[in-house]
Design a protein around this motif. Structure first.
Motif, PDB file in Angstrom:
ATOM      1  N   MET A  17      14.522   5.125  37.844  1.00  0.00           N
ATOM      2  CA  MET A  17      14.782   5.664  36.495  1.00  0.00           C
ATOM      3  C   MET A  17      15.952   4.955  35.812  1.00  0.00           C
ATOM      4  SD  MET A  17      13.720   7.783  34.208  1.00  0.00           S
ATOM      5  CE  MET A  17      12.680   8.907  35.127  1.00  0.00           C
ATOM      6  N   PRO A  18      17.104   4.728  36.540  1.00  0.00           N
ATOM      7  CA  PRO A  18      18.197   3.999  35.901  1.00  0.00           C
ATOM      8  C   PRO A  18      17.758   2.633  35.416  1.00  0.00           C
ATOM      9  CG  PRO A  18      18.963   5.069  37.900  1.00  0.00           C
ATOM     10  CD  PRO A  18      17.495   5.218  37.890  1.00  0.00           C
ATOM     11  N   GLY A  19      16.877   1.945  36.215  1.00  0.00           N
ATOM     12  CA  GLY A  19      16.388   0.625  35.810  1.00  0.00           C
ATOM     13  C   GLY A  19      15.573   0.699  34.546  1.00  0.00           C
ATOM     14  N   ASN A  20      14.718   1.724  34.461  1.00  0.00           N
ATOM     15  CA  ASN A  20      13.895   1.898  33.257  1.00  0.00           C
ATOM     16  C   ASN A  20      14.755   2.172  32.032  1.00  0.00           C
ATOM     17  OD1 ASN A  20      11.559   1.497  34.675  1.00  0.00           O
ATOM     18  ND2 ASN A  20      11.128   3.676  34.974  1.00  0.00           N
ATOM     19  N   GLU A  21      15.802   2.960  32.203  1.00  0.00           N
ATOM     20  CA  GLU A  21      16.705   3.261  31.088  1.00  0.00           C
ATOM     21  C   GLU A  21      17.415   2.004  30.623  1.00  0.00           C
ATOM     22  OE1 GLU A  21      19.292   6.339  32.382  1.00  0.00           O
ATOM     23  OE2 GLU A  21      17.755   7.913  32.324  1.00  0.00           O
ATOM     24  N   ARG A  22      17.810   1.162  31.592  1.00  0.00           N
ATOM     25  CA  ARG A  22      18.495  -0.090  31.251  1.00  0.00           C
ATOM     26  C   ARG A  22      17.554  -1.001  30.471  1.00  0.00           C
ATOM     27  NH1 ARG A  22      18.456  -4.962  33.513  1.00  0.00           N
ATOM     28  NH2 ARG A  22      17.201  -4.186  35.255  1.00  0.00           N
ATOM     29  N   VAL A  23      16.301  -1.138  30.941  1.00  0.00           N
ATOM     30  CA  VAL A  23      15.316  -1.977  30.244  1.00  0.00           C
ATOM     31  C   VAL A  23      15.029  -1.437  28.854  1.00  0.00           C
ATOM     32  CG1 VAL A  23      12.895  -2.667  30.239  1.00  0.00           C
ATOM     33  CG2 VAL A  23      14.241  -2.882  32.330  1.00  0.00           C
ATOM     34  N   SER A  24      14.876  -0.119  28.755  1.00  0.00           N
ATOM     35  CA  SER A  24      14.619   0.502  27.460  1.00  0.00           C
ATOM     36  C   SER A  24      15.753   0.235  26.488  1.00  0.00           C
ATOM     37  CB  SER A  24      14.406   2.003  27.639  1.00  0.00           C
ATOM     38  OG  SER A  24      14.171   2.624  26.398  1.00  0.00           O
ATOM     39  N   ARG A  25      16.981   0.313  26.989  1.00  0.00           N
ATOM     40  CA  ARG A  25      18.154   0.060  26.144  1.00  0.00           C
ATOM     41  C   ARG A  25      18.183  -1.395  25.680  1.00  0.00           C
ATOM     42  NH1 ARG A  25      21.568   1.174  29.551  1.00  0.00           N
ATOM     43  NH2 ARG A  25      22.358  -0.903  30.085  1.00  0.00           N
ATOM     44  N   LEU A  26      17.850  -2.328  26.591  1.00  0.00           N
ATOM     45  CA  LEU A  26      17.845  -3.749  26.242  1.00  0.00           C
ATOM     46  C   LEU A  26      16.779  -4.057  25.191  1.00  0.00           C
ATOM     47  CD1 LEU A  26      18.312  -5.376  29.778  1.00  0.00           C
ATOM     48  CD2 LEU A  26      19.948  -5.405  27.877  1.00  0.00           C
ATOM     49  N   LEU A  27      15.586  -3.453  25.359  1.00  0.00           N
ATOM     50  CA  LEU A  27      14.515  -3.687  24.381  1.00  0.00           C
ATOM     51  C   LEU A  27      14.899  -3.149  23.008  1.00  0.00           C
ATOM     52  CD1 LEU A  27      11.339  -2.881  26.541  1.00  0.00           C
ATOM     53  CD2 LEU A  27      11.980  -5.099  25.596  1.00  0.00           C
ATOM     54  N   LYS A  28      15.564  -2.005  22.978  1.00  0.00           N
ATOM     55  CA  LYS A  28      16.008  -1.441  21.702  1.00  0.00           C
ATOM     56  C   LYS A  28      17.025  -2.352  21.025  1.00  0.00           C
ATOM     57  CE  LYS A  28      15.156   3.463  22.677  1.00  0.00           C
ATOM     58  NZ  LYS A  28      15.772   4.792  22.880  1.00  0.00           N
ATOM     59  N   GLU A  29      17.876  -2.997  21.832  1.00  0.00           N
ATOM     60  CA  GLU A  29      18.856  -3.933  21.269  1.00  0.00           C
ATOM     61  C   GLU A  29      18.163  -5.177  20.716  1.00  0.00           C
ATOM     62  OE1 GLU A  29      21.611  -4.767  24.373  1.00  0.00           O
ATOM     63  OE2 GLU A  29      22.508  -2.756  24.372  1.00  0.00           O
ATOM     64  N   ILE A  30      17.160  -5.658  21.455  1.00  0.00           N
ATOM     65  CA  ILE A  30      16.453  -6.872  21.022  1.00  0.00           C
ATOM     66  C   ILE A  30      15.688  -6.624  19.725  1.00  0.00           C
ATOM     67  CG2 ILE A  30      14.680  -8.553  21.649  1.00  0.00           C
ATOM     68  CD1 ILE A  30      15.373  -7.942  24.603  1.00  0.00           C
ATOM     69  N   ILE A  31      15.078  -5.454  19.619  1.00  0.00           N
ATOM     70  CA  ILE A  31      14.245  -5.167  18.452  1.00  0.00           C
ATOM     71  C   ILE A  31      15.088  -4.969  17.185  1.00  0.00           C
ATOM     72  CG2 ILE A  31      14.062  -2.629  18.418  1.00  0.00           C
ATOM     73  CD1 ILE A  31      10.996  -3.048  18.294  1.00  0.00           C
ATOM     74  N   GLN A  32      16.387  -4.804  17.338  1.00  0.00           N
ATOM     75  CA  GLN A  32      17.268  -4.670  16.179  1.00  0.00           C
ATOM     76  C   GLN A  32      17.603  -6.018  15.553  1.00  0.00           C
ATOM     77  OE1 GLN A  32      17.997  -1.685  14.873  1.00  0.00           O
ATOM     78  NE2 GLN A  32      16.735  -0.868  16.536  1.00  0.00           N
ATOM     79  N   LYS A  33      17.283  -7.110  16.244  1.00  0.00           N
ATOM     80  CA  LYS A  33      17.573  -8.435  15.705  1.00  0.00           C
ATOM     81  C   LYS A  33      16.711  -8.703  14.474  1.00  0.00           C
ATOM     82  CE  LYS A  33      18.973 -10.532  20.115  1.00  0.00           C
ATOM     83  NZ  LYS A  33      18.690 -11.612  21.102  1.00  0.00           N
ATOM     84  N   PRO A  34      17.221  -9.509  13.535  1.00  0.00           N
ATOM     85  CA  PRO A  34      16.470  -9.791  12.302  1.00  0.00           C
ATOM     86  C   PRO A  34      15.051 -10.294  12.589  1.00  0.00           C
ATOM     87  CG  PRO A  34      18.688 -10.661  12.132  1.00  0.00           C
ATOM     88  CD  PRO A  34      18.533 -10.182  13.548  1.00  0.00           C
ATOM     89  N   GLY A  35      14.079  -9.690  11.926  1.00  0.00           N
ATOM     90  CA  GLY A  35      12.686 -10.083  12.077  1.00  0.00           C
ATOM     91  C   GLY A  35      11.922  -9.279  13.104  1.00  0.00           C
ATOM     92  N   ASN A  36      12.627  -8.736  14.098  1.00  0.00           N
ATOM     93  CA  ASN A  36      11.946  -7.988  15.154  1.00  0.00           C
ATOM     94  C   ASN A  36      11.626  -6.553  14.763  1.00  0.00           C
ATOM     95  OD1 ASN A  36      12.054 -10.231  16.789  1.00  0.00           O
ATOM     96  ND2 ASN A  36      13.815  -9.536  17.984  1.00  0.00           N
ATOM     97  N   ASP A  37      12.158  -6.102  13.637  1.00  0.00           N
ATOM     98  CA  ASP A  37      11.958  -4.716  13.224  1.00  0.00           C
ATOM     99  C   ASP A  37      10.671  -4.508  12.431  1.00  0.00           C
ATOM    100  OD1 ASP A  37      12.785  -6.187  11.076  1.00  0.00           O
ATOM    101  OD2 ASP A  37      14.168  -4.682  10.287  1.00  0.00           O
ATOM    102  N   ALA A  38       9.849  -5.567  12.304  1.00  0.00           N
ATOM    103  CA  ALA A  38       8.538  -5.463  11.641  1.00  0.00           C
ATOM    104  C   ALA A  38       7.529  -6.252  12.469  1.00  0.00           C
ATOM    105  CB  ALA A  38       8.603  -6.018  10.218  1.00  0.00           C
ATOM    106  N   CYS A  39       6.284  -5.841  12.419  1.00  0.00           N
ATOM    107  CA  CYS A  39       5.228  -6.504  13.188  1.00  0.00           C
ATOM    108  C   CYS A  39       5.168  -7.989  12.836  1.00  0.00           C
ATOM    109  CB  CYS A  39       3.891  -5.834  12.913  1.00  0.00           C
ATOM    110  SG  CYS A  39       2.477  -6.634  13.723  1.00  0.00           S
ATOM    111  N   ALA A  40       5.111  -8.827  13.851  1.00  0.00           N
ATOM    112  CA  ALA A  40       5.081 -10.271  13.649  1.00  0.00           C
ATOM    113  C   ALA A  40       3.837 -10.738  12.919  1.00  0.00           C
ATOM    114  CB  ALA A  40       5.183 -10.983  14.998  1.00  0.00           C
ATOM    115  N   ASP A  41       2.769  -9.938  12.929  1.00  0.00           N
ATOM    116  CA  ASP A  41       1.497 -10.383  12.362  1.00  0.00           C
ATOM    117  C   ASP A  41       1.132  -9.733  11.038  1.00  0.00           C
ATOM    118  OD1 ASP A  41       1.069 -12.097  14.553  1.00  0.00           O
ATOM    119  OD2 ASP A  41       0.276 -10.444  15.740  1.00  0.00           O
ATOM    120  N   CYS A  42       1.462  -8.449  10.849  1.00  0.00           N
ATOM    121  CA  CYS A  42       1.054  -7.775   9.605  1.00  0.00           C
ATOM    122  C   CYS A  42       2.226  -7.174   8.843  1.00  0.00           C
ATOM    123  CB  CYS A  42       0.022  -6.696   9.910  1.00  0.00           C
ATOM    124  SG  CYS A  42       0.699  -5.236  10.733  1.00  0.00           S
TER     125      CYS A  42
END
Length: 401
Positions: free
Chosen positions: A1-26
């Motif tokens: 569970m701690p590992g999953n929380e860490r991965v979830s936190r990292l993905l949330k940080e990555i998706i905040q980067k410019p361009g990642n907050d909208a679908c790459a295709d539509c």
């Protein structure tokens, strides 16, 4: 569970980067899926398309429900939507239609396949068919009178600036010759009853004419669509040599602002209300007895509010509304008023929003010209008819001398 929380936190940080907050295709906001093979964040609808393409769909994961490996998270961090856009969309032709989350399945699927599967925009491939300035092939066309779809040959030519269709493949003369600069093309899968359905609209003898087409191959029909746009842009650049691409793009094919059923009455407002299919194409509101009619029964022009155009809820006092639909709309123009009723208040408000959005936009010089020309054309045709009738009725029995 701690590992999953860490991965979830990292993905949330990555998706905040410019361009990642909208679908790459539509471009849909807040993508909830990611492609571990491409390094892009996508929406749930586009993720389904990715999964159906073997070359790219093996590693598509939910950001919240799937198990992510550390190297996959690292790959997403190192790439992302902006970087992959530079790679896979490096050479997208300016006229090529980039679908949004509001567009139909075939447009989104062929855009995704063109980018990642066929790599059409990386600069590595051969010249695409929609770039050749000509196109010749068979499309299924709906008959104007019998409603049957039959195979017809279509020829698109940049040199001639036309789109022709023939009732037989080896026919010498076309059934119709359509000027490309007068064409609008819009995908209409639900209306046509085919996932690859395309509606072609153009002016014929000052009347709006519709042609309904499809092809069983999604790539083929989307290539036809983009071929039309390519040739249209070519002619626009000739017609407006000083205009840049951003100014010309809105003049290419466009989706209708809104379509649907309303009830309408006649110009005297004493006739009964009848259910009709309406299409709002920028400033033109057209109505049809059936959504697949070849010709519009009539249309109204929506000008700017400063010139006496307005749309409001309700009907004038004393209007006899015989239909089941009670949510009225009144459109006032300098020539006359138009009365409509909608089935629900939601529909009424949506139509009103679109009408008022159009009426609030300043008219272009071209729109002024077309508006002035329209009554002159009608008057001219009327006078010509009267002259022909007069001559016919006054020709001596021996004929013209």
């Amino acid at each position: 569970m701690p590992g999953n929380e860490r991965v979830s936190r990292l993905l949330k940080e990555i998706i905040q980067k410019p361009g990642n907050d909208a679908c790459a295709d539509c471009g849909a906001p807040d993508p909830s899926w990611g492609s571990c093979s491409l390094g892009v964040f996508i929406c749930v609808q586009c993720s389904g398309i990715h999964r159906n393409i073997p070359a790219i769909g093996m590693k598509v994961k939910s950001l919240s429900l799937s198990r992510w490996e550390d190297q996959e998270v690292k790959f997403m961090a190192e790439n992302g939507n902006e970087l992959m856009k530079q790679k896979y969309e490096a050479f997208v032709p300016v006229y090529y239609y980039k679908p949004t989350h509001k567009d139909c399945q075939v447009l989104r699927e062929q855009w995704i396949r063109a980018k990642y599967e066929r790599k059409e925009f990386t600069g590595e491939g051969k010249k695409q068919t929609y770039e050749e300035g000509t196109r010749d092939g068979m499309l299924m066309k709906r008959g104007r009178d019998n409603g049957q779809f039959l195979n017809r040959r279509f020829v698109l030519s940049e040199r001639e600036g036309t789109m022709k269709y023939f009732t037989k493949y080896d026919a010498k003369e076309p059934k119709a010759v359509i000027k490309v600069d007068s064409i609008n093309a819009a995908f209409q899968p639900e209306k046509i009853g085919n996932p690859n359905g395309l509606q072609i609209t153009y002016l014929k003898d000052y009347n709006t004419r519709n042609i309904f087409l499809y092809h069983d191959n999604g790539k083929e029909i989307v290539d036809w669509f983009n071929s039309i746009r390519a040739i249209q842009l070519h002619y626009l650049k000739v017609a407006f040599p000083g205009a840049n691409d951003a100014e010309l793009m809105p003049k290419l094919t466009r989706n209708f602002l809104k379509e649907g059923y309303m009830e309408k009455t006649g110009p005297r407002h004493t006739e009964g209300f009848k259910k009709r299919w309406f299409t709002l194409d920028h400033r033109r509101l057209m109505y049809y007895k059936d959504p697949l009619d070849a010709f519009a029964k009539g249309e109204a022009f929506l000008g700017h509010q400063d010139h006496g155009y307005r749309a409001s809820p309700g009907l004038p006092a004393g209007t006899h509304c015989n239909g089941a639909w009670q949510h009225g709309i009144t459109i006032v123009t300098p020539e006359r008023s138009f009365l409509f009723t909608c089935e629900t208040e939601v529909e009424q408000q949506d139509w009103l929003k679109h009408f008022n959005d159009v009426i609030s936009i300043q008219m272009s010089p071209q729109e002024y010209s077309s508006k002035r020309l329209q009554p002159l054309i009608i008057k001219g045709l009327y006078l010509l008819t009267c002259m022909c009738v007069y001559k016919h009725n006054n020709v001596p029995s021996g004929g013209l001398q």
